[in-house]
Motif scaffolding. Sequence first.
Motif, PDB file in Angstrom:
ATOM      1  N   SER A 217      73.704  32.750  17.718  1.00  0.00           N
ATOM      2  CA  SER A 217      72.961  31.627  17.167  1.00  0.00           C
ATOM      3  C   SER A 217      71.754  31.426  17.878  1.00  0.00           C
ATOM      4  O   SER A 217      71.400  31.959  18.985  1.00  0.00           O
ATOM      5  CB  SER A 217      73.551  30.367  16.940  1.00  0.00           C
ATOM      6  OG  SER A 217      73.825  30.018  18.533  1.00  0.00           O
ATOM      7  N   LEU A 218      70.666  30.731  17.576  1.00  0.00           N
ATOM      8  CA  LEU A 218      69.396  30.364  18.359  1.00  0.00           C
ATOM      9  C   LEU A 218      69.742  29.592  19.628  1.00  0.00           C
ATOM     10  O   LEU A 218      69.320  30.333  20.702  1.00  0.00           O
ATOM     11  CB  LEU A 218      68.570  29.413  17.554  1.00  0.00           C
ATOM     12  CG  LEU A 218      67.277  29.020  18.263  1.00  0.00           C
ATOM     13  CD1 LEU A 218      66.575  30.370  18.515  1.00  0.00           C
ATOM     14  CD2 LEU A 218      66.341  27.977  17.528  1.00  0.00           C
ATOM     15  N   LYS A 219      70.846  28.788  19.673  1.00  0.00           N
ATOM     16  CA  LYS A 219      71.031  28.071  20.947  1.00  0.00           C
ATOM     17  C   LYS A 219      71.617  29.239  21.839  1.00  0.00           C
ATOM     18  O   LYS A 219      71.407  29.367  23.083  1.00  0.00           O
ATOM     19  CB  LYS A 219      72.121  26.952  20.710  1.00  0.00           C
ATOM     20  CG  LYS A 219      73.527  27.248  20.336  1.00  0.00           C
ATOM     21  CD  LYS A 219      74.234  25.780  20.188  1.00  0.00           C
ATOM     22  CE  LYS A 219      73.716  25.304  18.511  1.00  0.00           C
ATOM     23  NZ  LYS A 219      74.322  26.258  17.647  1.00  0.00           N
ATOM     24  N   GLY A 220      72.432  30.197  21.263  1.00  0.00           N
ATOM     25  CA  GLY A 220      73.281  30.911  22.062  1.00  0.00           C
ATOM     26  C   GLY A 220      72.210  31.889  22.648  1.00  0.00           C
ATOM     27  O   GLY A 220      72.447  32.492  23.908  1.00  0.00           O
ATOM     28  N   GLU A 221      71.278  32.397  21.968  1.00  0.00           N
ATOM     29  CA  GLU A 221      70.158  33.472  22.584  1.00  0.00           C
ATOM     30  C   GLU A 221      69.457  32.607  23.572  1.00  0.00           C
ATOM     31  O   GLU A 221      69.226  33.361  24.518  1.00  0.00           O
ATOM     32  CB  GLU A 221      69.233  33.916  21.269  1.00  0.00           C
ATOM     33  CG  GLU A 221      69.842  34.821  20.369  1.00  0.00           C
ATOM     34  CD  GLU A 221      69.073  35.176  19.076  1.00  0.00           C
ATOM     35  OE1 GLU A 221      67.811  34.475  19.061  1.00  0.00           O
ATOM     36  OE2 GLU A 221      69.320  35.921  18.332  1.00  0.00           O
TER      37      GLU A 221
ATOM     38  N   ARG B 255      71.474  32.887  11.086  1.00  0.00           N
ATOM     39  CA  ARG B 255      70.690  34.058  10.419  1.00  0.00           C
ATOM     40  C   ARG B 255      70.243  33.733   9.038  1.00  0.00           C
ATOM     41  O   ARG B 255      70.797  32.820   8.361  1.00  0.00           O
ATOM     42  CB  ARG B 255      71.658  35.285  10.369  1.00  0.00           C
ATOM     43  CG  ARG B 255      71.765  35.817  11.915  1.00  0.00           C
ATOM     44  CD  ARG B 255      70.780  36.527  12.458  1.00  0.00           C
ATOM     45  NE  ARG B 255      70.838  37.246  13.625  1.00  0.00           N
ATOM     46  CZ  ARG B 255      70.797  36.294  15.101  1.00  0.00           C
ATOM     47  NH1 ARG B 255      70.570  35.271  15.091  1.00  0.00           N
ATOM     48  NH2 ARG B 255      71.205  37.206  16.251  1.00  0.00           N
ATOM     49  N   PRO B 256      69.156  34.367   8.693  1.00  0.00           N
ATOM     50  CA  PRO B 256      68.662  33.833   7.249  1.00  0.00           C
ATOM     51  C   PRO B 256      69.613  34.172   6.239  1.00  0.00           C
ATOM     52  O   PRO B 256      70.501  35.102   6.284  1.00  0.00           O
ATOM     53  CB  PRO B 256      67.331  34.799   6.989  1.00  0.00           C
ATOM     54  CG  PRO B 256      67.087  35.300   8.424  1.00  0.00           C
ATOM     55  CD  PRO B 256      68.086  35.198   9.349  1.00  0.00           C
ATOM     56  N   LEU B 257      69.974  33.268   5.217  1.00  0.00           N
ATOM     57  CA  LEU B 257      70.836  33.470   3.991  1.00  0.00           C
ATOM     58  C   LEU B 257      70.276  33.557   2.749  1.00  0.00           C
ATOM     59  O   LEU B 257      69.704  32.543   2.360  1.00  0.00           O
ATOM     60  CB  LEU B 257      72.004  32.325   4.258  1.00  0.00           C
ATOM     61  CG  LEU B 257      73.132  32.471   3.385  1.00  0.00           C
ATOM     62  CD1 LEU B 257      73.870  33.587   3.124  1.00  0.00           C
ATOM     63  CD2 LEU B 257      73.978  30.959   3.301  1.00  0.00           C
TER      64      LEU B 257
ATOM     65  N   PHE C 104      77.439  33.775   1.365  1.00  0.00           N
ATOM     66  CA  PHE C 104      78.231  33.308   2.263  1.00  0.00           C
ATOM     67  C   PHE C 104      79.552  32.748   1.775  1.00  0.00           C
ATOM     68  O   PHE C 104      80.886  33.281   2.362  1.00  0.00           O
ATOM     69  CB  PHE C 104      77.795  31.809   3.265  1.00  0.00           C
ATOM     70  CG  PHE C 104      78.582  31.420   3.876  1.00  0.00           C
ATOM     71  CD1 PHE C 104      79.080  32.031   5.175  1.00  0.00           C
ATOM     72  CD2 PHE C 104      79.093  29.771   3.524  1.00  0.00           C
ATOM     73  CE1 PHE C 104      80.191  31.259   5.984  1.00  0.00           C
ATOM     74  CE2 PHE C 104      79.783  29.316   4.469  1.00  0.00           C
ATOM     75  CZ  PHE C 104      80.424  29.830   5.559  1.00  0.00           C
ATOM     76  N   GLU C 105      79.845  32.362   0.693  1.00  0.00           N
ATOM     77  CA  GLU C 105      81.045  31.956  -0.143  1.00  0.00           C
ATOM     78  C   GLU C 105      81.691  33.145  -0.132  1.00  0.00           C
ATOM     79  O   GLU C 105      83.012  33.401  -0.173  1.00  0.00           O
ATOM     80  CB  GLU C 105      80.680  31.512  -1.300  1.00  0.00           C
ATOM     81  CG  GLU C 105      79.974  30.017  -1.319  1.00  0.00           C
ATOM     82  CD  GLU C 105      80.881  28.874  -0.710  1.00  0.00           C
ATOM     83  OE1 GLU C 105      82.164  29.026  -0.468  1.00  0.00           O
ATOM     84  OE2 GLU C 105      80.012  28.052  -0.406  1.00  0.00           O
ATOM     85  N   LYS C 106      81.291  34.271  -0.496  1.00  0.00           N
ATOM     86  CA  LYS C 106      81.837  35.801  -0.812  1.00  0.00           C
ATOM     87  C   LYS C 106      82.462  36.443   0.505  1.00  0.00           C
ATOM     88  O   LYS C 106      83.628  36.751   0.620  1.00  0.00           O
ATOM     89  CB  LYS C 106      80.997  36.803  -1.646  1.00  0.00           C
ATOM     90  CG  LYS C 106      81.701  38.171  -1.710  1.00  0.00           C
ATOM     91  CD  LYS C 106      80.757  39.525  -2.286  1.00  0.00           C
ATOM     92  CE  LYS C 106      81.511  40.439  -2.657  1.00  0.00           C
ATOM     93  NZ  LYS C 106      82.419  40.875  -1.488  1.00  0.00           N
ATOM     94  N   ARG C 107      81.499  36.163   1.398  1.00  0.00           N
ATOM     95  CA  ARG C 107      82.059  36.515   2.898  1.00  0.00           C
ATOM     96  C   ARG C 107      83.358  35.741   3.332  1.00  0.00           C
ATOM     97  O   ARG C 107      84.155  36.161   3.678  1.00  0.00           O
ATOM     98  CB  ARG C 107      80.799  36.385   3.878  1.00  0.00           C
ATOM     99  CG  ARG C 107      80.016  37.441   3.818  1.00  0.00           C
ATOM    100  CD  ARG C 107      78.780  37.056   4.861  1.00  0.00           C
ATOM    101  NE  ARG C 107      79.220  37.132   6.246  1.00  0.00           N
ATOM    102  CZ  ARG C 107      79.005  38.139   7.101  1.00  0.00           C
ATOM    103  NH1 ARG C 107      78.455  39.291   6.616  1.00  0.00           N
ATOM    104  NH2 ARG C 107      79.494  38.218   8.362  1.00  0.00           N
TER     105      ARG C 107
END
Length: 207
Positions: A69-73, A130-132, A138-141
Amino acid sequence: MPDRPLIDLTADPFTLFGNWLHAAEETELNDPNAMAVATATPDGLPSVRILLLKGMDKNGFVFYTNADSLKGEELRENPQAALLFHWKSQRRQVRISGPVQPVSSEEADAYFASRSRLSQLGALASEQSRPLIDRAVFEKRLKDVQTRYKDEEHIPRPENWKGYRVVPTSFEFWQERAYRLHDRARWRRPADLSGEAPGWMVTRLYP
Protein backbone atom coordinates in the motif's frame (compact mmCIF):
# COMPACT_ATOMS: atom_id res chain seq x y z
CA MET A 1 -16.35 19.22 32.00
CA PRO A 2 -14.48 20.68 35.01
CA ASP A 3 -10.73 21.11 34.71
CA ARG A 4 -8.75 18.00 35.56
CA PRO A 5 -5.51 18.05 37.52
CA LEU A 6 -2.52 19.03 35.42
CA ILE A 7 -0.65 16.30 33.56
CA ASP A 8 1.80 14.55 35.90
CA LEU A 9 5.31 15.21 34.57
CA THR A 10 6.71 12.36 36.68
CA ALA A 11 4.52 9.77 34.93
CA ASP A 12 5.85 7.10 32.60
CA PRO A 13 4.48 8.07 29.15
CA PHE A 14 3.44 4.51 28.27
CA THR A 15 1.55 4.19 31.55
CA LEU A 16 -0.05 7.60 31.11
CA PHE A 17 -1.11 6.70 27.57
CA GLY A 18 -2.59 3.43 28.81
CA ASN A 19 -4.58 5.25 31.47
CA TRP A 20 -5.95 7.75 28.94
CA LEU A 21 -6.82 4.99 26.48
CA HIS A 22 -8.65 3.08 29.22
CA ALA A 23 -10.65 6.20 30.08
CA ALA A 24 -11.52 6.64 26.38
CA GLU A 25 -12.69 3.02 26.18
CA GLU A 26 -15.31 3.89 28.77
CA THR A 27 -16.71 6.90 26.90
CA GLU A 28 -15.92 6.77 23.16
CA LEU A 29 -18.84 5.48 21.08
CA ASN A 30 -16.65 3.89 18.41
CA ASP A 31 -13.07 2.72 18.09
CA PRO A 32 -11.22 4.35 20.99
CA ASN A 33 -8.10 2.74 19.47
CA ALA A 34 -8.50 4.73 16.22
CA MET A 35 -5.47 6.83 15.34
CA ALA A 36 -4.24 9.01 12.51
CA VAL A 37 -1.04 7.54 11.07
CA ALA A 38 1.19 9.93 9.14
CA THR A 39 4.00 8.78 6.87
CA ALA A 40 6.09 10.59 4.29
CA THR A 41 8.14 10.04 1.18
CA PRO A 42 11.94 10.46 1.42
CA ASP A 43 11.57 14.00 0.03
CA GLY A 44 9.04 14.92 2.70
CA LEU A 45 5.64 14.63 0.97
CA PRO A 46 3.29 13.58 3.79
CA SER A 47 0.19 11.41 3.79
CA VAL A 48 -2.14 10.49 6.63
CA ARG A 49 -4.99 8.05 7.25
CA ILE A 50 -6.99 6.55 10.13
CA LEU A 51 -5.98 3.08 11.32
CA LEU A 52 -6.64 1.02 14.44
CA LEU A 53 -4.02 0.44 17.12
CA LYS A 54 -3.64 -3.33 17.44
CA GLY A 55 -1.00 -3.63 20.11
CA MET A 56 0.88 -1.51 22.62
CA ASP A 57 3.63 -2.23 25.12
CA LYS A 58 6.93 -0.74 26.22
CA ASN A 59 8.38 -1.60 22.80
CA GLY A 60 5.94 0.58 20.88
CA PHE A 61 2.62 0.89 19.08
CA VAL A 62 1.58 -1.70 16.47
CA PHE A 63 -0.64 -1.56 13.41
CA TYR A 64 -1.05 -3.85 10.39
CA THR A 65 -1.38 -3.16 6.68
CA ASN A 66 -0.53 -4.35 3.20
CA ALA A 67 3.16 -3.63 2.66
CA ASP A 68 2.43 -2.78 -0.98
CA SER A 69 0.00 0.00 0.00
CA LEU A 70 1.03 3.65 -0.12
CA LYS A 71 1.83 3.67 3.57
CA GLY A 72 3.82 0.45 3.21
CA GLU A 73 5.83 1.89 0.34
CA GLU A 74 6.53 5.09 2.27
CA LEU A 75 7.57 3.17 5.37
CA ARG A 76 9.92 1.04 3.29
CA GLU A 77 11.62 4.17 1.93
CA ASN A 78 11.33 6.35 5.03
CA PRO A 79 10.74 4.25 8.18
CA GLN A 80 9.38 7.05 10.35
CA ALA A 81 5.79 7.69 11.42
CA ALA A 82 3.66 9.94 13.57
CA LEU A 83 0.47 8.88 15.36
CA LEU A 84 -2.38 11.01 16.66
CA PHE A 85 -5.10 9.81 19.02
CA HIS A 86 -8.06 12.16 19.50
CA TRP A 87 -10.69 11.28 22.09
CA LYS A 88 -13.43 13.85 21.71
CA SER A 89 -15.46 12.55 24.65
CA GLN A 90 -12.42 12.92 26.91
CA ARG A 91 -11.28 16.19 25.34
CA ARG A 92 -7.81 14.77 25.08
CA GLN A 93 -5.29 13.94 22.40
CA VAL A 94 -1.89 12.27 22.26
CA ARG A 95 0.76 12.69 19.57
CA ILE A 96 3.46 10.02 19.20
CA SER A 97 6.34 9.90 16.74
CA GLY A 98 9.40 7.78 16.10
CA PRO A 99 11.09 5.24 13.87
CA VAL A 100 9.19 2.21 12.61
CA GLN A 101 10.22 -1.45 12.80
CA PRO A 102 8.47 -4.47 11.24
CA VAL A 103 6.95 -6.84 13.77
CA SER A 104 8.10 -10.46 13.70
CA SER A 105 6.48 -12.95 11.33
CA GLU A 106 5.24 -14.88 14.37
CA GLU A 107 3.53 -11.79 15.79
CA ALA A 108 1.96 -10.95 12.43
CA ASP A 109 0.80 -14.56 11.97
CA ALA A 110 -0.82 -14.58 15.41
CA TYR A 111 -2.73 -11.36 14.80
CA PHE A 112 -3.79 -12.39 11.29
CA ALA A 113 -5.16 -15.65 12.69
CA SER A 114 -7.26 -13.67 15.21
CA ARG A 115 -9.11 -11.79 12.46
CA SER A 116 -12.47 -12.92 11.14
CA ARG A 117 -12.34 -15.35 8.22
CA LEU A 118 -13.87 -12.83 5.80
CA SER A 119 -11.32 -10.21 6.84
CA GLN A 120 -8.54 -12.71 6.18
CA LEU A 121 -9.95 -13.51 2.75
CA GLY A 122 -10.37 -9.82 2.01
CA ALA A 123 -6.68 -9.26 2.73
CA LEU A 124 -5.85 -11.94 0.16
CA ALA A 125 -8.22 -10.48 -2.43
CA SER A 126 -7.31 -6.81 -2.08
CA GLU A 127 -4.45 -5.04 -3.83
CA GLN A 128 -4.64 -2.26 -1.28
CA SER A 129 -4.24 1.28 -2.62
CA ARG A 130 -4.00 0.11 -6.23
CA PRO A 131 -6.46 1.51 -8.81
CA LEU A 132 -9.72 -0.47 -9.06
CA ILE A 133 -11.52 -0.13 -12.40
CA ASP A 134 -14.79 -1.52 -11.08
CA ARG A 135 -15.95 -2.72 -7.66
CA ALA A 136 -17.14 -5.90 -9.37
CA VAL A 137 -13.51 -6.83 -10.02
CA PHE A 138 -12.78 -6.85 -6.30
CA GLU A 139 -15.99 -8.76 -5.54
CA LYS A 140 -14.96 -11.43 -8.06
CA ARG A 141 -11.48 -11.68 -6.56
CA LEU A 142 -13.07 -12.13 -3.14
CA LYS A 143 -15.36 -14.89 -4.42
CA ASP A 144 -12.38 -16.58 -6.05
CA VAL A 145 -10.39 -16.74 -2.81
CA GLN A 146 -13.49 -17.88 -0.92
CA THR A 147 -13.77 -20.76 -3.36
CA ARG A 148 -10.05 -21.52 -3.20
CA TYR A 149 -10.08 -21.83 0.58
CA LYS A 150 -13.60 -23.16 1.14
CA ASP A 151 -12.30 -26.46 2.49
CA GLU A 152 -9.36 -24.96 4.37
CA GLU A 153 -9.64 -24.23 8.07
CA HIS A 154 -6.46 -22.14 8.10
CA ILE A 155 -6.09 -19.09 5.85
CA PRO A 156 -2.39 -18.27 5.28
CA ARG A 157 -1.24 -14.73 5.95
CA PRO A 158 -0.28 -13.03 2.68
CA GLU A 159 3.44 -12.38 2.52
CA ASN A 160 2.84 -8.67 1.91
CA TRP A 161 0.46 -8.29 4.87
CA LYS A 162 2.68 -7.05 7.68
CA GLY A 163 2.76 -5.40 11.05
CA TYR A 164 4.65 -2.25 11.93
CA ARG A 165 5.77 -1.00 15.33
CA VAL A 166 6.25 2.71 15.97
CA VAL A 167 9.02 3.06 18.57
CA PRO A 168 8.31 6.37 20.32
CA THR A 169 10.95 9.01 20.62
CA SER A 170 8.32 11.64 21.42
CA PHE A 171 4.98 11.74 23.22
CA GLU A 172 2.87 14.86 23.52
CA PHE A 173 -0.18 14.80 25.78
CA TRP A 174 -2.88 17.46 25.49
CA GLN A 175 -6.03 17.98 27.48
CA GLU A 176 -8.62 20.70 27.28
CA ARG A 177 -8.97 23.28 30.01
CA ALA A 178 -11.42 26.16 30.32
CA TYR A 179 -11.01 29.30 28.21
CA ARG A 180 -8.55 27.50 25.90
CA LEU A 181 -5.92 27.50 28.65
CA HIS A 182 -5.10 23.93 27.69
CA ASP A 183 -2.59 21.64 29.38
CA ARG A 184 0.25 20.17 27.26
CA ALA A 185 3.30 18.12 28.14
CA ARG A 186 5.99 16.46 26.05
CA TRP A 187 8.25 13.46 26.65
CA ARG A 188 11.26 13.22 24.29
CA ARG A 189 14.34 11.04 23.87
CA PRO A 190 16.82 10.37 21.06
CA ALA A 191 16.06 7.49 18.70
CA ASP A 192 17.97 4.39 19.74
CA LEU A 193 16.49 1.11 18.56
CA SER A 194 19.06 -0.90 20.53
CA GLY A 195 17.04 -0.40 23.69
CA GLU A 196 19.82 1.65 25.30
CA ALA A 197 18.17 5.03 24.87
CA PRO A 198 18.62 7.52 27.72
CA GLY A 199 15.73 8.52 29.92
CA TRP A 200 12.88 10.77 28.87
CA MET A 201 13.27 14.55 28.85
CA VAL A 202 9.98 16.00 30.05
CA THR A 203 8.62 19.52 29.79
CA ARG A 204 5.29 21.25 30.01
CA LEU A 205 4.35 23.33 26.96
CA TYR A 206 2.48 26.56 26.56
CA PRO A 207 -1.11 25.98 25.36
